[in-house]
Design a protein around this motif. Structure first.
Motif, PDB file in Angstrom:
ATOM      1  N   LEU A  95       0.796  -1.280   0.018  1.00  0.00           N
ATOM      2  CA  LEU A  95      -0.121   0.075  -0.050  1.00  0.00           C
ATOM      3  C   LEU A  95       0.884   1.312  -0.026  1.00  0.00           C
ATOM      4  O   LEU A  95       0.478   2.297  -0.424  1.00  0.00           O
ATOM      5  CB  LEU A  95      -1.008  -0.006   1.287  1.00  0.00           C
ATOM      6  CG  LEU A  95      -2.063  -0.805   1.341  1.00  0.00           C
ATOM      7  CD1 LEU A  95      -2.834  -1.045   2.509  1.00  0.00           C
ATOM      8  CD2 LEU A  95      -3.097  -0.865   0.062  1.00  0.00           C
ATOM      9  N   SER A  96       2.064   1.176   0.501  1.00  0.00           N
ATOM     10  CA  SER A  96       3.088   2.452   0.493  1.00  0.00           C
ATOM     11  C   SER A  96       3.899   2.742  -0.461  1.00  0.00           C
ATOM     12  O   SER A  96       4.054   3.808  -1.120  1.00  0.00           O
ATOM     13  CB  SER A  96       3.622   2.329   1.683  1.00  0.00           C
ATOM     14  OG  SER A  96       2.931   1.844   2.789  1.00  0.00           O
TER      15      SER A  96
ATOM     16  N   ALA B 270      -7.216  -0.657   3.284  1.00  0.00           N
ATOM     17  CA  ALA B 270      -7.531  -0.255   2.091  1.00  0.00           C
ATOM     18  C   ALA B 270      -7.341  -1.603   0.894  1.00  0.00           C
ATOM     19  O   ALA B 270      -6.248  -2.411   1.300  1.00  0.00           O
ATOM     20  CB  ALA B 270      -6.654   1.042   1.670  1.00  0.00           C
ATOM     21  N   LYS B 271      -7.899  -1.337  -0.046  1.00  0.00           N
ATOM     22  CA  LYS B 271      -7.635  -2.333  -1.128  1.00  0.00           C
ATOM     23  C   LYS B 271      -6.414  -2.142  -1.754  1.00  0.00           C
ATOM     24  O   LYS B 271      -5.806  -1.178  -2.024  1.00  0.00           O
ATOM     25  CB  LYS B 271      -8.786  -2.081  -2.182  1.00  0.00           C
ATOM     26  CG  LYS B 271      -9.076  -3.241  -3.110  1.00  0.00           C
ATOM     27  CD  LYS B 271     -10.532  -4.320  -2.380  1.00  0.00           C
ATOM     28  CE  LYS B 271     -10.537  -5.576  -3.123  1.00  0.00           C
ATOM     29  NZ  LYS B 271     -10.784  -6.648  -2.227  1.00  0.00           N
ATOM     30  N   ILE B 272      -5.770  -3.535  -2.073  1.00  0.00           N
ATOM     31  CA  ILE B 272      -4.368  -3.370  -2.708  1.00  0.00           C
ATOM     32  C   ILE B 272      -4.505  -3.337  -4.167  1.00  0.00           C
ATOM     33  O   ILE B 272      -5.177  -3.974  -4.556  1.00  0.00           O
ATOM     34  CB  ILE B 272      -3.447  -4.676  -2.181  1.00  0.00           C
ATOM     35  CG1 ILE B 272      -3.101  -4.743  -0.814  1.00  0.00           C
ATOM     36  CG2 ILE B 272      -2.418  -4.651  -2.933  1.00  0.00           C
ATOM     37  CD1 ILE B 272      -2.922  -5.905  -0.213  1.00  0.00           C
ATOM     38  N   ALA B 273      -3.853  -2.388  -4.869  1.00  0.00           N
ATOM     39  CA  ALA B 273      -4.051  -2.405  -6.180  1.00  0.00           C
ATOM     40  C   ALA B 273      -3.546  -3.508  -7.070  1.00  0.00           C
ATOM     41  O   ALA B 273      -2.585  -4.119  -6.299  1.00  0.00           O
ATOM     42  CB  ALA B 273      -3.220  -1.145  -6.726  1.00  0.00           C
ATOM     43  N   ASP B 274      -4.038  -3.986  -7.889  1.00  0.00           N
ATOM     44  CA  ASP B 274      -3.670  -5.074  -8.712  1.00  0.00           C
ATOM     45  C   ASP B 274      -2.408  -4.886  -9.177  1.00  0.00           C
ATOM     46  O   ASP B 274      -1.665  -6.188  -9.075  1.00  0.00           O
ATOM     47  CB  ASP B 274      -4.663  -5.240 -10.030  1.00  0.00           C
ATOM     48  CG  ASP B 274      -6.033  -5.546  -9.648  1.00  0.00           C
ATOM     49  OD1 ASP B 274      -6.330  -6.033  -8.732  1.00  0.00           O
ATOM     50  OD2 ASP B 274      -6.661  -5.544 -10.612  1.00  0.00           O
ATOM     51  N   ALA B 275      -1.678  -4.001  -9.402  1.00  0.00           N
ATOM     52  CA  ALA B 275      -0.398  -4.066  -9.697  1.00  0.00           C
ATOM     53  C   ALA B 275       0.744  -4.529  -8.539  1.00  0.00           C
ATOM     54  O   ALA B 275       1.924  -4.746  -8.817  1.00  0.00           O
ATOM     55  CB  ALA B 275      -0.259  -2.617 -10.386  1.00  0.00           C
TER      56      ALA B 275
ATOM     57  N   GLY C 166       1.052 -15.799   4.274  1.00  0.00           N
ATOM     58  CA  GLY C 166       0.257 -14.635   4.610  1.00  0.00           C
ATOM     59  C   GLY C 166       0.170 -13.785   3.343  1.00  0.00           C
ATOM     60  O   GLY C 166      -0.621 -13.209   3.035  1.00  0.00           O
ATOM     61  N   VAL C 167       1.464 -13.412   2.894  1.00  0.00           N
ATOM     62  CA  VAL C 167       1.674 -12.918   1.698  1.00  0.00           C
ATOM     63  C   VAL C 167       0.698 -13.431   0.613  1.00  0.00           C
ATOM     64  O   VAL C 167      -0.218 -12.629  -0.087  1.00  0.00           O
ATOM     65  CB  VAL C 167       2.786 -12.983   0.816  1.00  0.00           C
ATOM     66  CG1 VAL C 167       3.159 -12.188  -0.270  1.00  0.00           C
ATOM     67  CG2 VAL C 167       4.029 -12.176   1.755  1.00  0.00           C
ATOM     68  N   THR C 168       0.592 -14.661   0.048  1.00  0.00           N
ATOM     69  CA  THR C 168      -0.386 -15.143  -0.785  1.00  0.00           C
ATOM     70  C   THR C 168      -1.804 -15.003  -0.424  1.00  0.00           C
ATOM     71  O   THR C 168      -2.754 -14.815  -1.282  1.00  0.00           O
ATOM     72  CB  THR C 168      -0.203 -16.654  -1.050  1.00  0.00           C
ATOM     73  OG1 THR C 168      -0.424 -17.355   0.248  1.00  0.00           O
ATOM     74  CG2 THR C 168       1.507 -16.970  -1.523  1.00  0.00           C
ATOM     75  N   LEU C 169      -2.107 -15.066   0.961  1.00  0.00           N
ATOM     76  CA  LEU C 169      -3.448 -14.821   1.393  1.00  0.00           C
ATOM     77  C   LEU C 169      -3.894 -13.429   1.336  1.00  0.00           C
ATOM     78  O   LEU C 169      -4.929 -13.184   0.808  1.00  0.00           O
ATOM     79  CB  LEU C 169      -3.656 -15.133   2.758  1.00  0.00           C
ATOM     80  CG  LEU C 169      -4.988 -15.161   3.458  1.00  0.00           C
ATOM     81  CD1 LEU C 169      -5.970 -15.974   2.836  1.00  0.00           C
ATOM     82  CD2 LEU C 169      -5.116 -15.236   4.704  1.00  0.00           C
ATOM     83  N   TYR C 170      -3.250 -12.281   1.893  1.00  0.00           N
ATOM     84  CA  TYR C 170      -3.669 -10.993   1.716  1.00  0.00           C
ATOM     85  C   TYR C 170      -3.499 -10.468   0.461  1.00  0.00           C
ATOM     86  O   TYR C 170      -4.210  -9.606   0.023  1.00  0.00           O
ATOM     87  CB  TYR C 170      -2.866 -10.316   2.744  1.00  0.00           C
ATOM     88  CG  TYR C 170      -3.491 -10.942   4.211  1.00  0.00           C
ATOM     89  CD1 TYR C 170      -4.792 -11.114   4.601  1.00  0.00           C
ATOM     90  CD2 TYR C 170      -2.358 -11.368   5.105  1.00  0.00           C
ATOM     91  CE1 TYR C 170      -5.222 -11.650   5.796  1.00  0.00           C
ATOM     92  CE2 TYR C 170      -2.876 -12.200   6.053  1.00  0.00           C
ATOM     93  CZ  TYR C 170      -4.205 -12.132   6.691  1.00  0.00           C
ATOM     94  OH  TYR C 170      -4.669 -12.831   7.985  1.00  0.00           O
ATOM     95  N   THR C 171      -2.193 -10.433  -0.250  1.00  0.00           N
ATOM     96  CA  THR C 171      -2.153  -9.545  -1.380  1.00  0.00           C
ATOM     97  C   THR C 171      -2.251 -10.585  -2.566  1.00  0.00           C
ATOM     98  O   THR C 171      -2.113  -9.967  -3.692  1.00  0.00           O
ATOM     99  CB  THR C 171      -0.396  -9.256  -1.347  1.00  0.00           C
ATOM    100  OG1 THR C 171       0.291 -10.328  -1.661  1.00  0.00           O
ATOM    101  CG2 THR C 171       0.028  -8.535  -0.395  1.00  0.00           C
TER     102      THR C 171
ATOM    103  N   GLY D  15      -6.905  -9.697  -1.136  1.00  0.00           N
ATOM    104  CA  GLY D  15      -6.531  -8.253  -1.697  1.00  0.00           C
ATOM    105  C   GLY D  15      -6.521  -7.255  -0.766  1.00  0.00           C
ATOM    106  O   GLY D  15      -6.411  -5.956  -1.030  1.00  0.00           O
ATOM    107  N   ASN D  16      -6.981  -7.628   0.542  1.00  0.00           N
ATOM    108  CA  ASN D  16      -6.490  -6.641   1.641  1.00  0.00           C
ATOM    109  C   ASN D  16      -6.496  -7.463   2.857  1.00  0.00           C
ATOM    110  O   ASN D  16      -6.660  -8.704   2.981  1.00  0.00           O
ATOM    111  CB  ASN D  16      -7.877  -5.626   1.830  1.00  0.00           C
ATOM    112  CG  ASN D  16      -9.020  -6.112   2.006  1.00  0.00           C
ATOM    113  OD1 ASN D  16      -9.224  -7.458   2.150  1.00  0.00           O
ATOM    114  ND2 ASN D  16     -10.039  -5.289   1.902  1.00  0.00           N
ATOM    115  N   ILE D  17      -6.587  -6.679   4.105  1.00  0.00           N
ATOM    116  CA  ILE D  17      -6.406  -7.620   5.318  1.00  0.00           C
ATOM    117  C   ILE D  17      -7.372  -7.217   6.039  1.00  0.00           C
ATOM    118  O   ILE D  17      -7.597  -5.967   6.144  1.00  0.00           O
ATOM    119  CB  ILE D  17      -4.838  -7.257   5.949  1.00  0.00           C
ATOM    120  CG1 ILE D  17      -4.552  -8.341   7.040  1.00  0.00           C
ATOM    121  CG2 ILE D  17      -4.553  -5.855   6.455  1.00  0.00           C
ATOM    122  CD1 ILE D  17      -2.891  -8.333   7.467  1.00  0.00           C
TER     123      ILE D  17
END
Lengths: 369, 315
Positions: free
Chosen positions: A114-115, A187-192, A272-277, A281-283
């Protein structure tokens, strides 16, 4: 525990040369069958038709290319948490904290996603992965250190770490990464900035499947190589079999314990990376991801072998992705999936019972000859 | 400051009591030599059973349905805990895995049944216990305000159970035998104690108490079963360790954790507390437990034979 599961059946069957299925596979399959039977009984008890229920459960997981893709996507975090638990198990450690590790790893990964959106995608994805692995490894480092230095039991310690992660995410996400609509998610993580892969999604007719799957497969291969082909893996397993003997043989057991917990934590963090990002798509806050606990089931059913983890994660992934469809088509609540998984763990934990029955069958056969 | 303490004290006690009874249950199980990380799941089963009993009996029995519900939750959770007992005592299963399975089965199965019954998976009860002042005692200055006003009947029940437990564990032959099974089961066996039976008893007492704990949450401050007890079972486990497997230690640690959690819960509305970040207050019990584990690691009072399946031939 691990010793018993790891032991291969010697099969003293004399001249009889039928292909002997390894004992852990038989035990695992029996646990699965018993779990499915328990599920059928429950469906029957609540006035549903078990055959119809299972038909929709399996259809929901497998009936189209898209659903197969969803099953793979659901299985991805399970592969990684399963590997995490299995890896620690081989060192004689019980990592019940995969949940907290994936949560904290996922939190750092989400924060990066997100940052640092200005970075080019490959660099960003690499940073996300590293952040996730680092977060998980950090959450595994603490129990590892406490175990090595103070002989604090890792189970209690990882449970505490789970809840520390839970409350950290609970307060930090709304503070720094609040979602646009809900207070309870980031917030929603952008697709990119996510692991989403359009070509994979197209290949599977619009499914959730993403790059995470490759991470899972890659991790499985790496873990397999570490455990079976390296000195480190040998030392880790040796510490799992007999800590004192390993120490006597000059291995640095304490260092290995810390290392093993870090690697296990890193694997869970990657989960966790594969689950949330990737998948979500968010946490979300206020949830300890159930995948962490399902990882125990995955590892247990797989008898802690990496390839077995892959297979049982796919199976559990199918149960999870099929249960929604089953719920839509019948009156069976989706929790039947979790119940079946929990029952399978119970039967896998009590594998002595299954082994006793198998031994009895075997000795009977021998008696007949 | 006094006003804050006085106003949150009843909540702190209400929050402490389920923790206390559950940790006390864990004490019986672990003192007999069986690790019980299934406390969380057992609390969920207790909460479910009492919600179901109370919501279905309330139209017939009125308020006494609550007490029937508490009793039912104890009995049913004790039966449920036999799953854990059977796996860890007869089948030499890894007790931690078995406990994990217990947690998962409880969480999934109760919601599964609840969904079949109500559709939503939540079960509401019409009314819980009422808070009452204790006659005369509540007029004692300071103490009366803190301990004897606005109390639940279950609070006194649980404190009574605590007293009885202490007496049973330390002053009766049964207690000695139970503790012996957790310290040195072979010695207990040689002295004629049936280790299997004692461990079964330890685990089922833990089930009954944890079930009561879950039910107490329901009839005091939650009023609704929703398939989870939000980690209180694990917090009870932490209190058991922090209290070093002793009844009075558990009383102190559960109150400490209960108070800390309550402070965290109300910190948003109390101006004097809103400066402390919620994270610090909420994570506090777990961090403190980790520190305690390190500090006590050299002279831990954990039962010696905890987690080990009983092997008669071992010396």
């Amino acid at each position: 525990m691990t010793e018993k599961i790891g032991k291969k059946s010697k099969g003293p069957l004399g001249g009889f040369k039928a292909p002997v299925i390894p004992r852990p596979v038989v035990v695992g399959l029996s646990a699965v069958i018993l779990g499915l039977i328990a599920g059928a009984i429950l469906m029957g008890l609540t006035g549903n038709n078990p055959f119809e229920g299972y038909q929709y459960l399996f259809k929901g997981g497998l009936m189209s290319v898209e659903r197969i893709g969803d099953t793979l996507a659901t299985a991805t975090p399970l592969i990684l948490t399963g590997l995490s638990v299995a890896f620690a198990f081989r060192t004689g450690l019980f990592n019940i904290g995969a949940s907290g590790q994936m949560l904290f790893g996922g939190f750092l990964a989400t924060a990066v996603a997100l940052s640092w959106t200005a970075l080019p995608r490959p660099v960003l994805l690499l940073c996300i992965l590293l952040a996730g692995i680092f977060g998980g490894a950090l959450w595994g480092l603490v129990p590892g250190l406490l175990k090595a230095l103070f002989n604090v039991h890792e189970v209690v310690c990882t449970i505490m770490m789970n809840w520390i992660a839970y409350w950290t995410i609970y307060y930090q996400i709304p503070k720094y990464f609040k979602g646009a609509f809900l207070e309870t998610e980031s917030a929603k993580i952008a697709d990119a900035a996510s692991l989403k892969a359009p070509w994979l999604t197209n290949l599977f007719d619009g499914s959730y499947v993403n790059y995470g799957l490759f991470l899972g497969i890659f991790a499985m291969i790496i873990v397999s190589i570490i455990l079976n082909k390296t000195v480190l893996g040998f030392e880790l397993k040796s510490a799992g079999f007999n800590r004192h003997a390993s120490e006597y043989a000059g291995m640095k057991v304490n260092r290995n314990i810390v290392l093993s917990m870090c690697i296990a934590g890193g694997l869970a963090g990657l989960g966790g990376v594969t689950l949330y990002t990737g998948y979500a798509g968010n946490i979300q806050i206020g949830v300890l991801p159930s995948q962490g606990f399902d990882g125990i089931a995955v590892a247990l059913l797989a008898a802690n072998s990496p390839i077995g983890v892959f297979a049982s994660a796919l199976f559990f992934g199918m149960l999870h992705s099929g249960k929604g469809f089953m719920n839509a088509m019948t009156n069976v609540p989706p929790e039947i999936g979790d119940t079946i998984i929990a029952t399978i763990i119970y039967f896998a934990a009590t594998s002595v019972l299954i082994e006793r029955v198998l031994d009895k069958i075997k000795s009977k056969r021998r008696g007949d000859k | 400051m006094w006003d804050i303490v006085r106003s949150i004290f009843p909540y702190a006690i209400a929050y402490t009591i389920p923790l206390l009874i559950t940790a006390l249950g864990g004490l019986f199980s672990e003192r007999s030599g069986v690790v019980n990380i299934g406390l969380e799941g057992m609390m969920v089963v207790g909460s479910f059973t009492s919600a179901l009993t109370i919501s279905s009996l309330y139209p017939i029995m009125g308020n006494s349905a609550i007490w029937v519900g508490l009793l039912a939750s104890m009995v049913l959770t004790a039966l449920f805990s036999l799953l854990h007992a059977f796996a860890s005592i007869n089948l030499n299963a890894n007790q931690i895995i078995s406990g994990t399975a217990i947690n998962m089965i409880a969480g999934a199965l109760t919601v599964f049944f609840a969904r079949n019954i109500t559709g939503s998976g939540n079960i509401r009860i019409v009314t819980g216990l009422l808070r009452k002042n204790i006659p005369l005692l509540h007029r004692i200055p300071i103490i009366g305000k803190l301990f004897f006003t606005q109390t639940y009947a279950t609070t006194w029940l649980v404190l009574l159970i605590l007293l009885i437990s202490w007496y049973v564990l330390y002053k009766t032959p049964f207690g000695l035998r139970l503790r012996a099974c957790g310290e040195h089961p072979q010695a207990a066996d040689a002295a004629g104690v049936n280790v299997y039976f004692m461990r079964y008893l330890g685990v089922s007492i833990s089930g009954a108490f944890a079930g009561l704990g879950g039910a107490v949450i329901l009839v005091t401050y939650s009023g609704e079963f929703n398939g989870s007890v939000a980690g209180l079972g694990f917090l009870a486990l932490a209190s058991l360790i922090f209290g070093q497997w002793k009844p009075l230690g558990i009383l102190a640690s559960t109150f400490f954790f209960g108070f800390a959690s309550t402070v965290a819960n109300v910190s948003q509305v109390v101006p004097a507390l809103s400066n402390i970040p919620g994270l610090i207050l909420k994570a506090f019990p777990y961090v403190v437990t980790l520190i305690a584990l390190v500090l006590f690691s050299r002279r831990s009072q954990a039962p010696r034979a905890i987690g080990e399946p009983f092997d008669q031939g071992k010396r």
